[in-house]
Design an enzyme around this catalytic site. Structure first.
Site, PDB file in Angstrom:
ATOM      1  N   PRO A   2       0.823  -1.203   0.000  1.00  0.00           N
ATOM      2  CG  PRO A   2      -0.510  -1.457   1.858  1.00  0.00           C
ATOM      3  CD  PRO A   2       0.762  -1.914   1.262  1.00  0.00           C
ATOM      4  CD  GLU A   3       4.301   3.372  -3.020  1.00  0.00           C
ATOM      5  OE1 GLU A   3       4.443   4.564  -2.723  1.00  0.00           O
ATOM      6  OE2 GLU A   3       5.230   2.664  -3.425  1.00  0.00           O
TER       7      GLU A   3
END
Length: 269
Positions: A2-3
Site C-alpha cells: 500500500p502506498e
DNA sequence: AACGTGCCCTGAACGC
DNA sequence: TGCGTTCAGGGCACGT
C-alpha cells in the site's frame, strides 16, 4: 504494497461503514505486529466512531477519547465484512461495529501497526512527519529547501518522511522518471527546473492514483484486495532491463538504500 | 544534522 | 521433489 493512494482509497472505502457507528468490541489475534496497543487500551475502546482520517500512510479512527492508528505496512489491507465472517490466516484484529459489520486488518508480513493516541496528544511516530504531498504545504519552496542541504541521492531524499510523506518506492521511481531526474543524483545538484517539474509530477501522479483507486470503492466490502491504481501503466518500476517507453533505451537498475531503483539513463539526468 | 546500514516478516521465485 | 537461498519493502533504531 500500500502506498499513499491505496491508504487513502482504503480510508474512503471504510469511512461510510465506520463513521457514526459504535465500536462494540475489539478482537485481537496476532499481537506481534511492528507496533501494538496494550490490551488494557483495546478494552476501553467501546466508543462512537467520529470519523476516519489519514496522516501519511497512517489511518486514524477517531473516537471521543483519542484515535486508533492503523498502519498497513507492506502487505496489510482492510476489509469491511459481516461480523460472523470466520477469520483466516493473518487476520490480526477486528473492530466490531453496532451495525453487525466489522473492520478487519489482515497483514501477511506483519510490518503493519495498531497504535493509540490520547485525545489532544500526537503519537511520537506522527509528530515529526513532513507535509502531505497533496497539501499546499508541500510546495516548491519547501522542496527546494529540503533538496538544497542534502548530498544524498535524490530518490532517498524524496522518500524521506521528513521531506514529504507518502512517496514510497514505486512513486519515487515513477516521479523521478517523469521529471527526468537521475535517482542517484545528489539532491543538492538537482536543478531548479527539475524541481519545478518534480513537484507537480508527484502531486498529479498521486492524485490520479487515488482517483483510479476509487473504482474499487463500491466493492469495498467484498474480498477485492487489488488496488485499482495498479491498473495504471508503470513506466519504470519493475521494468529494469526492458526498453524505456519513451526512447527505447534499456532501463538500468541499481539499489539505493536497499531499495530497487529503475531509471532510463537517457531520459533522466 | 546527515548519512549508511540492520532489522522486522512471509511467501513467491529461484538454484542446485 | 525438496530443500536452501534470495528478494520484496516502510520506517525506525542505531552507529558513525
Amino acid at each position: 504494497m500500500p502506498e499513499l493512494p491505496e491508504v487513502e482509497v482504503s480510508r474512503q472505502g471504510i469511512s461510510p461503514y465506520l463513521e457514526n457507528r459504535q465500536l462494540v468490541e475489539v478482537v485481537a489475534r496476532q499481537r506481534q505486529l511492528r507496533w501494538w496497543v496494550p490490551d488494557e487500551v483495546l478494552a476501553q475502546l467501546n466508543q462512537p466512531i467520529l470519523s476516519v482520517t489519514r496522516r501519511a500512510k497512517y489511518l486514524l479512527v477517531q473516537l471521543p477519547q483519542g484515535d486508533i492508528i492503523l498502519h498497513l505496512g507492506m502487505s496489510g489491507h482492510l476489509k469491511v465484512l459481516a461480523a460472523d465472517t470466520p477469520a483466516t490466516k493473518h487476520d490480526h484484529i477486528d473492530l466490531l461495529l453496532d451495525s453487525g459489520m466489522l473492520l478487519r486488518l489482515n497483514d501477511t508480513r506483519r510490518f503493519g501497526a495498531v497504535l493509540w493516541q490520547q485525545k489532544g496528544e500526537v503519537h511520537p511516530l506522527l509528530a515529526s512527519l513532513g507535509p502531505e504531498p497533496l497539501s499546499d504545504n508541500f510546495n516548491l519552496a519547501h522542496l527546494t529547501a529540503a533538496f538544497a542541504k542534502r548530498g544524498s541521492a535524490a530518490k532517498l531524499v524524496l522518500m524521506d518522511n521528513h521531506v514529504v510523506v507518502g512517496v514510497g518506492n514505486i512513486y519515487a521511481n515513477e516521479a523521478l522518471f517523469k521529471a527526468g531526474i537521475l535517482p542517484s543524483k545528489p539532491a543538492k545538484a538537482v536543478t531548479p527546473p527539475q524541481l519545478a517539474k518534480l513537484l507537480p509530477v508527484i502531486k498529479d501522479t498521486l492524485a490520479a492514483a487515488i482517483k483510479q483507486g476509487g473504482t474499487t470503492l463500491k466493492d469495498f466490502s467484498q474480498a477485492d484486495g487489488k488496488p485499482g491504481y495498479f491498473a495504471q501503466q508503470l513506466q519504470v518500476y519493475g521494468r529494469g532491463g526492458q526498453p524505456c517507453l519513451t526512447c527505447g533505451t534499456v532501463l538500468s537498475e541499481l539499489r539505493l538504500g536497499q531499495r530497487s531503483t529503475v531509471f532510463c539513463p537517457k531520459c533522466q539526468s
